[in-house]
Design a protein around this motif. Structure first.
Motif, PDB file in Angstrom:
ATOM      1  N   LYS A   3       0.995  -1.071   0.015  1.00  0.00           N
ATOM      2  CA  LYS A   3       0.006   0.153  -0.077  1.00  0.00           C
ATOM      3  C   LYS A   3       0.860   1.306   0.049  1.00  0.00           C
ATOM      4  CE  LYS A   3      -4.163   1.897   2.256  1.00  0.00           C
ATOM      5  NZ  LYS A   3      -4.753   1.635   0.894  1.00  0.00           N
ATOM      6  N   VAL A   4       0.549   2.160  -0.818  1.00  0.00           N
ATOM      7  CA  VAL A   4       1.192   3.378  -1.029  1.00  0.00           C
ATOM      8  C   VAL A   4       0.083   4.438  -0.917  1.00  0.00           C
ATOM      9  CG1 VAL A   4       2.658   5.031  -2.351  1.00  0.00           C
ATOM     10  CG2 VAL A   4       2.800   2.467  -2.594  1.00  0.00           C
ATOM     11  N   THR A   5       0.358   5.195   0.164  1.00  0.00           N
ATOM     12  CA  THR A   5      -0.686   6.199   0.764  1.00  0.00           C
ATOM     13  C   THR A   5      -0.172   7.446   0.493  1.00  0.00           C
ATOM     14  OG1 THR A   5      -1.451   4.542   2.169  1.00  0.00           O
ATOM     15  CG2 THR A   5      -2.197   6.821   2.436  1.00  0.00           C
ATOM     16  N   GLN A   6      -0.822   8.302  -0.202  1.00  0.00           N
ATOM     17  CA  GLN A   6      -0.628   9.780  -0.324  1.00  0.00           C
ATOM     18  C   GLN A   6      -1.915  10.422   0.422  1.00  0.00           C
ATOM     19  OE1 GLN A   6       0.389   8.984  -4.989  1.00  0.00           O
ATOM     20  NE2 GLN A   6       0.249  11.126  -4.339  1.00  0.00           N
ATOM     21  N   SER A   7      -1.274  11.142   1.547  1.00  0.00           N
ATOM     22  CA  SER A   7      -2.124  11.847   2.539  1.00  0.00           C
ATOM     23  C   SER A   7      -3.220  12.574   1.860  1.00  0.00           C
ATOM     24  CB  SER A   7      -1.314  12.406   3.417  1.00  0.00           C
ATOM     25  OG  SER A   7      -0.462  13.330   2.850  1.00  0.00           O
ATOM     26  N   SER A   8      -2.885  13.296   0.897  1.00  0.00           N
ATOM     27  CA  SER A   8      -4.117  14.520   0.343  1.00  0.00           C
ATOM     28  C   SER A   8      -4.304  13.907  -0.990  1.00  0.00           C
ATOM     29  CB  SER A   8      -3.196  15.691   0.454  1.00  0.00           C
ATOM     30  OG  SER A   8      -2.841  16.198   1.679  1.00  0.00           O
ATOM     31  N   ARG A   9      -5.434  13.828  -1.282  1.00  0.00           N
ATOM     32  CA  ARG A   9      -6.110  13.643  -2.566  1.00  0.00           C
ATOM     33  C   ARG A   9      -6.278  14.768  -3.382  1.00  0.00           C
ATOM     34  NH1 ARG A   9      -8.439   8.730  -4.051  1.00  0.00           N
ATOM     35  NH2 ARG A   9      -8.050   9.606  -5.933  1.00  0.00           N
ATOM     36  N   TYR A  10      -6.984  15.881  -2.716  1.00  0.00           N
ATOM     37  CA  TYR A  10      -7.335  17.240  -3.328  1.00  0.00           C
ATOM     38  C   TYR A  10      -6.600  18.239  -2.535  1.00  0.00           C
ATOM     39  CZ  TYR A  10     -10.071  14.069  -6.232  1.00  0.00           C
ATOM     40  OH  TYR A  10     -10.433  13.060  -7.084  1.00  0.00           O
ATOM     41  N   LEU A  11      -5.749  19.297  -2.944  1.00  0.00           N
ATOM     42  CA  LEU A  11      -5.451  20.362  -2.356  1.00  0.00           C
ATOM     43  C   LEU A  11      -5.707  21.493  -3.364  1.00  0.00           C
ATOM     44  CD1 LEU A  11      -2.951  17.913  -2.121  1.00  0.00           C
ATOM     45  CD2 LEU A  11      -2.294  19.667  -0.348  1.00  0.00           C
ATOM     46  N   VAL A  12      -6.212  22.519  -2.725  1.00  0.00           N
ATOM     47  CA  VAL A  12      -6.262  23.927  -3.344  1.00  0.00           C
ATOM     48  C   VAL A  12      -5.075  24.832  -2.660  1.00  0.00           C
ATOM     49  CG1 VAL A  12      -7.324  25.747  -4.482  1.00  0.00           C
ATOM     50  CG2 VAL A  12      -8.240  23.373  -3.922  1.00  0.00           C
ATOM     51  N   LYS A  13      -4.205  25.467  -3.273  1.00  0.00           N
ATOM     52  CA  LYS A  13      -3.027  26.305  -2.509  1.00  0.00           C
ATOM     53  C   LYS A  13      -3.347  27.573  -3.436  1.00  0.00           C
ATOM     54  CE  LYS A  13      -1.877  23.714   0.643  1.00  0.00           C
ATOM     55  NZ  LYS A  13      -2.211  23.938   2.107  1.00  0.00           N
ATOM     56  N   ARG A  14      -2.650  28.743  -2.822  1.00  0.00           N
ATOM     57  CA  ARG A  14      -2.469  29.780  -3.517  1.00  0.00           C
ATOM     58  C   ARG A  14      -0.922  30.127  -3.927  1.00  0.00           C
ATOM     59  NH1 ARG A  14      -6.511  32.860  -3.913  1.00  0.00           N
ATOM     60  NH2 ARG A  14      -8.512  32.542  -2.399  1.00  0.00           N
ATOM     61  N   THR A  15      -0.840  30.723  -5.124  1.00  0.00           N
ATOM     62  CA  THR A  15       0.467  31.098  -5.466  1.00  0.00           C
ATOM     63  C   THR A  15       1.519  31.679  -4.192  1.00  0.00           C
ATOM     64  OG1 THR A  15      -0.253  31.556  -7.579  1.00  0.00           O
ATOM     65  CG2 THR A  15       1.836  32.654  -7.070  1.00  0.00           C
ATOM     66  N   GLY A  16       2.612  31.269  -4.321  1.00  0.00           N
ATOM     67  CA  GLY A  16       3.526  31.398  -3.174  1.00  0.00           C
ATOM     68  C   GLY A  16       3.611  30.671  -1.907  1.00  0.00           C
ATOM     69  N   LYS A  18       3.879  27.356   0.636  1.00  0.00           N
ATOM     70  CA  LYS A  18       4.511  26.233   0.574  1.00  0.00           C
ATOM     71  C   LYS A  18       3.670  24.940   0.707  1.00  0.00           C
ATOM     72  CE  LYS A  18       8.788  24.486   3.072  1.00  0.00           C
ATOM     73  NZ  LYS A  18       9.724  25.055   4.245  1.00  0.00           N
ATOM     74  N   VAL A  19       4.035  23.923   0.002  1.00  0.00           N
ATOM     75  CA  VAL A  19       3.207  22.716  -0.167  1.00  0.00           C
ATOM     76  C   VAL A  19       3.885  21.517   0.262  1.00  0.00           C
ATOM     77  CG1 VAL A  19       1.553  21.556  -1.623  1.00  0.00           C
ATOM     78  CG2 VAL A  19       1.690  23.938  -1.882  1.00  0.00           C
ATOM     79  N   PHE A  20       3.314  20.535   0.983  1.00  0.00           N
ATOM     80  CA  PHE A  20       3.679  19.560   1.285  1.00  0.00           C
ATOM     81  C   PHE A  20       2.872  18.398   0.745  1.00  0.00           C
ATOM     82  CE2 PHE A  20       7.303  20.751   4.433  1.00  0.00           C
ATOM     83  CZ  PHE A  20       7.134  21.807   4.816  1.00  0.00           C
ATOM     84  N   PRO A  61      13.126  18.231 -11.887  1.00  0.00           N
ATOM     85  CA  PRO A  61      13.343  18.966 -10.344  1.00  0.00           C
ATOM     86  C   PRO A  61      13.066  20.371  -9.694  1.00  0.00           C
ATOM     87  CG  PRO A  61      15.456  18.844 -11.424  1.00  0.00           C
ATOM     88  CD  PRO A  61      14.496  18.432 -12.295  1.00  0.00           C
ATOM     89  N   GLU A  62      12.942  21.303 -10.866  1.00  0.00           N
ATOM     90  CA  GLU A  62      13.303  22.492 -10.695  1.00  0.00           C
ATOM     91  C   GLU A  62      11.663  23.037  -9.909  1.00  0.00           C
ATOM     92  OE1 GLU A  62      15.704  21.407 -13.725  1.00  0.00           O
ATOM     93  OE2 GLU A  62      13.593  21.410 -13.760  1.00  0.00           O
ATOM     94  N   GLY A  63      11.954  23.890  -8.820  1.00  0.00           N
ATOM     95  CA  GLY A  63      10.666  24.469  -8.079  1.00  0.00           C
ATOM     96  C   GLY A  63      10.121  23.269  -6.889  1.00  0.00           C
ATOM     97  N   TYR A  64      11.039  22.070  -6.724  1.00  0.00           N
ATOM     98  CA  TYR A  64      10.583  20.988  -5.993  1.00  0.00           C
ATOM     99  C   TYR A  64      11.698  20.615  -5.011  1.00  0.00           C
ATOM    100  CZ  TYR A  64       6.782  20.359  -9.369  1.00  0.00           C
ATOM    101  OH  TYR A  64       5.650  20.442 -10.103  1.00  0.00           O
ATOM    102  N   SER A  65      11.581  20.231  -3.893  1.00  0.00           N
ATOM    103  CA  SER A  65      12.513  19.534  -3.235  1.00  0.00           C
ATOM    104  C   SER A  65      11.845  18.343  -2.373  1.00  0.00           C
ATOM    105  CB  SER A  65      13.084  20.322  -1.922  1.00  0.00           C
ATOM    106  OG  SER A  65      12.137  20.867  -1.034  1.00  0.00           O
ATOM    107  N   VAL A  66      12.844  17.587  -1.968  1.00  0.00           N
ATOM    108  CA  VAL A  66      12.197  16.215  -1.142  1.00  0.00           C
ATOM    109  C   VAL A  66      12.733  15.969  -0.011  1.00  0.00           C
ATOM    110  CG1 VAL A  66      11.334  15.125  -3.456  1.00  0.00           C
ATOM    111  CG2 VAL A  66      13.667  14.612  -2.492  1.00  0.00           C
ATOM    112  N   ILE A  77       8.002  18.541  -1.398  1.00  0.00           N
ATOM    113  CA  ILE A  77       8.102  19.848  -1.173  1.00  0.00           C
ATOM    114  C   ILE A  77       8.085  21.101  -2.278  1.00  0.00           C
ATOM    115  CG2 ILE A  77       8.858  21.917   0.558  1.00  0.00           C
ATOM    116  CD1 ILE A  77      10.343  19.197   1.891  1.00  0.00           C
ATOM    117  N   LEU A  78       6.953  21.922  -2.137  1.00  0.00           N
ATOM    118  CA  LEU A  78       7.081  22.954  -3.175  1.00  0.00           C
ATOM    119  C   LEU A  78       7.218  24.347  -2.220  1.00  0.00           C
ATOM    120  CD1 LEU A  78       5.114  20.518  -4.285  1.00  0.00           C
ATOM    121  CD2 LEU A  78       3.937  22.543  -5.648  1.00  0.00           C
ATOM    122  N   GLU A  79       8.289  24.974  -2.383  1.00  0.00           N
ATOM    123  CA  GLU A  79       8.791  25.729  -1.490  1.00  0.00           C
ATOM    124  C   GLU A  79       7.917  27.178  -1.764  1.00  0.00           C
ATOM    125  OE1 GLU A  79      10.804  25.873   0.960  1.00  0.00           O
ATOM    126  OE2 GLU A  79      11.834  24.087   0.647  1.00  0.00           O
TER     127      GLU A  79
END
Lengths: 114, 114
Positions: A3-16, A18-20, A61-66, A77-79
């Motif tokens: 089982k591979v579980t991704q905690s969030s199925r749907y997210l809505v964020k604003r520009t700028g 930080k997203v995990f 990879p640009e714009g992302y980190s892990v 991670i989206l900074e």
């Protein structure tokens, strides 16, 4: 079953913002991957990890980190989120090399950046 | 809703008929290939795999054919059922810089007509 579980199925964020995106696998797999999936482009590899605290850049990879602090957890991670990061994000894991065929995917996290 | 299906080639098949889904791969050095099925709102699932030293492999109702001369892969589904409706995509695996590189196709949407 794996089982591979991704905690969030749907997210809505604003520009700028930080997203995990969290991914957990329960089968003691060494290898974990983050992909994004966009219409007409298929799955593109962002980052992967073959061991704890180890990470390698994928194709985009640009714009992302892990982060891989524990074997079972691989975080993307989206900074500073941007609208072009609106996409479906898929986490995957495998025990050995991909050549064994056992590349298991999570259900995906659909991110919308406004 | 799910946007994975947008902009994808679509194959419409009558229930009970056979389906053939094609994939062209890019790297002549790829030595392993996988077909995945992705249902709406779910992550990709492994269907069948084939190694480059084979040209055909059969599973339950599915057959994969590999033509290395023209770098072409196909998935044949016998007696297609409504539950086969999904997006199907291929993956080619090659060795790159000591790691295994997985390249995914963009996918084909299979619609089964009852």
């Amino acid at each position: 079953d794996v089982k591979v579980t991704q905690s969030s199925r749907y997210l809505v964020k604003r520009t700028g913002e930080k997203v995990f995106l969290e991914c957990v696998q329960d089968m003691d797999h060494e290898n974990m991957f983050w992909y994004r999936q966009d219409p007409g482009l298929g799955l593109r590899l962002i980052y992967f990890s073959y061991d704890v605290k180890m990470k390698e850049k994928g194709d985009i990879p640009e714009g992302y980190s892990v982060s891989r602090e524990k074997k079972e957890r691989f975080s993307l991670i989206l900074e500073s989120a941007s609208t072009n990061q609106t996409s479906m994000y898929l986490c995957a894991s495998t025990r050995g090399t991909v050549g064994t065929g056992e590349l298991f995917f999570g259900e995906g996290s659909r991110l919308t950046v406004l | 809703g799910e946007s994975v299906g947008l902009h994808l080639p679509t194959l419409s098949v009558q229930e009970g008929d056979n389906s053939i889904i094609n994939c062209a791969y890019s790297n002549s050095a790829s030595d392993y290939f996988i077909w995945y099925k992705q249902e709406s709102g779910k992550g990709p699932q492994f269907i069948i795999d084939i190694r480059s030293n084979m040209d055909k492999r059969q599973g339950q109702r599915v057959t994969v054919l590999l033509n290395k001369t023209v770098k072409h892969l196909s998935l044949q589904i016998a007696a297609t059922q409504p539950g086969d409706s999904a997006v199907y995509f291929c993956a080619e695996i090659s060795n790159s810089g000591g790691y295994q590189k997985v390249t995914f196709g963009t996918g084909t949407k299979l619609q089964v007509i009852p």
